[in-house]
Design a protein around this motif. Sequence first.
Motif, PDB file in Angstrom:
ATOM      1  N   GLU A 163       0.586  -1.215  -0.025  1.00  0.00           N
ATOM      2  CA  GLU A 163      -0.059  -0.147   0.120  1.00  0.00           C
ATOM      3  C   GLU A 163       0.982   1.337   0.026  1.00  0.00           C
ATOM      4  O   GLU A 163       0.723   2.131  -0.905  1.00  0.00           O
ATOM      5  CB  GLU A 163      -0.862   0.015   1.077  1.00  0.00           C
ATOM      6  CG  GLU A 163      -2.095   1.011   1.254  1.00  0.00           C
ATOM      7  CD  GLU A 163      -2.981   1.042   2.243  1.00  0.00           C
ATOM      8  OE1 GLU A 163      -3.896   2.016   2.063  1.00  0.00           O
ATOM      9  OE2 GLU A 163      -2.944   0.082   2.944  1.00  0.00           O
ATOM     10  N   PRO A 164       1.869   1.561   0.800  1.00  0.00           N
ATOM     11  CA  PRO A 164       2.667   2.689   0.958  1.00  0.00           C
ATOM     12  C   PRO A 164       3.288   2.784  -0.599  1.00  0.00           C
ATOM     13  O   PRO A 164       3.689   3.943  -1.004  1.00  0.00           O
ATOM     14  CB  PRO A 164       3.727   2.575   1.917  1.00  0.00           C
ATOM     15  CG  PRO A 164       3.175   1.642   2.642  1.00  0.00           C
ATOM     16  CD  PRO A 164       2.145   0.722   2.078  1.00  0.00           C
ATOM     17  N   PHE A 165       4.066   1.736  -1.033  1.00  0.00           N
ATOM     18  CA  PHE A 165       4.453   1.804  -2.420  1.00  0.00           C
ATOM     19  C   PHE A 165       3.334   2.065  -3.674  1.00  0.00           C
ATOM     20  O   PHE A 165       3.886   3.195  -4.343  1.00  0.00           O
ATOM     21  CB  PHE A 165       5.017   0.230  -2.929  1.00  0.00           C
ATOM     22  CG  PHE A 165       5.336   0.323  -4.291  1.00  0.00           C
ATOM     23  CD1 PHE A 165       6.731   0.791  -4.706  1.00  0.00           C
ATOM     24  CD2 PHE A 165       4.531  -0.330  -5.210  1.00  0.00           C
ATOM     25  CE1 PHE A 165       7.219   0.734  -5.853  1.00  0.00           C
ATOM     26  CE2 PHE A 165       5.286  -0.370  -6.360  1.00  0.00           C
ATOM     27  CZ  PHE A 165       6.319   0.021  -6.925  1.00  0.00           C
ATOM     28  N   LEU A 166       2.192   1.689  -3.459  1.00  0.00           N
ATOM     29  CA  LEU A 166       1.244   2.360  -4.601  1.00  0.00           C
ATOM     30  C   LEU A 166       1.013   3.774  -4.026  1.00  0.00           C
ATOM     31  O   LEU A 166       0.710   4.504  -5.017  1.00  0.00           O
ATOM     32  CB  LEU A 166       0.013   1.326  -4.222  1.00  0.00           C
ATOM     33  CG  LEU A 166       0.185   0.093  -5.137  1.00  0.00           C
ATOM     34  CD1 LEU A 166      -1.192  -0.564  -4.893  1.00  0.00           C
ATOM     35  CD2 LEU A 166       0.266   0.438  -6.489  1.00  0.00           C
ATOM     36  N   GLY A 167       1.088   4.145  -2.963  1.00  0.00           N
ATOM     37  CA  GLY A 167       0.816   5.793  -2.739  1.00  0.00           C
ATOM     38  C   GLY A 167       2.000   6.657  -3.068  1.00  0.00           C
ATOM     39  O   GLY A 167       1.717   7.427  -3.641  1.00  0.00           O
ATOM     40  N   ILE A 168       3.018   6.079  -2.997  1.00  0.00           N
ATOM     41  CA  ILE A 168       4.221   6.764  -3.855  1.00  0.00           C
ATOM     42  C   ILE A 168       4.030   6.849  -5.222  1.00  0.00           C
ATOM     43  O   ILE A 168       4.194   7.702  -5.757  1.00  0.00           O
ATOM     44  CB  ILE A 168       5.584   6.069  -3.231  1.00  0.00           C
ATOM     45  CG1 ILE A 168       5.992   6.250  -2.077  1.00  0.00           C
ATOM     46  CG2 ILE A 168       6.801   6.695  -4.273  1.00  0.00           C
ATOM     47  CD1 ILE A 168       7.260   5.432  -1.401  1.00  0.00           C
ATOM     48  N   VAL A 169       3.585   5.792  -5.830  1.00  0.00           N
ATOM     49  CA  VAL A 169       3.423   5.840  -7.132  1.00  0.00           C
ATOM     50  C   VAL A 169       2.328   6.710  -7.600  1.00  0.00           C
ATOM     51  O   VAL A 169       2.416   7.397  -8.700  1.00  0.00           O
ATOM     52  CB  VAL A 169       3.101   4.165  -7.751  1.00  0.00           C
ATOM     53  CG1 VAL A 169       2.553   4.329  -9.237  1.00  0.00           C
ATOM     54  CG2 VAL A 169       4.185   3.285  -7.737  1.00  0.00           C
TER      55      VAL A 169
END
Length: 78
Positions: A70-76
């Motif tokens: 989830e945080p990775f997708l938030g950065i993307v």
Amino acid sequence: MVFFYTIFTTVYTFALINYGLYVINPSYFTIKKTVNIFDFLLYSFNNIIARTLTYIEPNHTLTNIIGSVEPFLGIVVI
């Protein structure tokens, strides 16, 4: 406007995934109070900005993976 829609959609989607996993098997999370879908929305929002809640913690490999994605997708998205 599209930015807020994608953030909302990401938070909402992960809140539903996490809440669904909690309903299927409550031992996937360590819960320190009675929770509902709104608590998982807050949990998901805090996950996307790399913060944690003190009363909901992932307790299983699957929920840890979802919590890491989830945080990775938030950065993307951001």
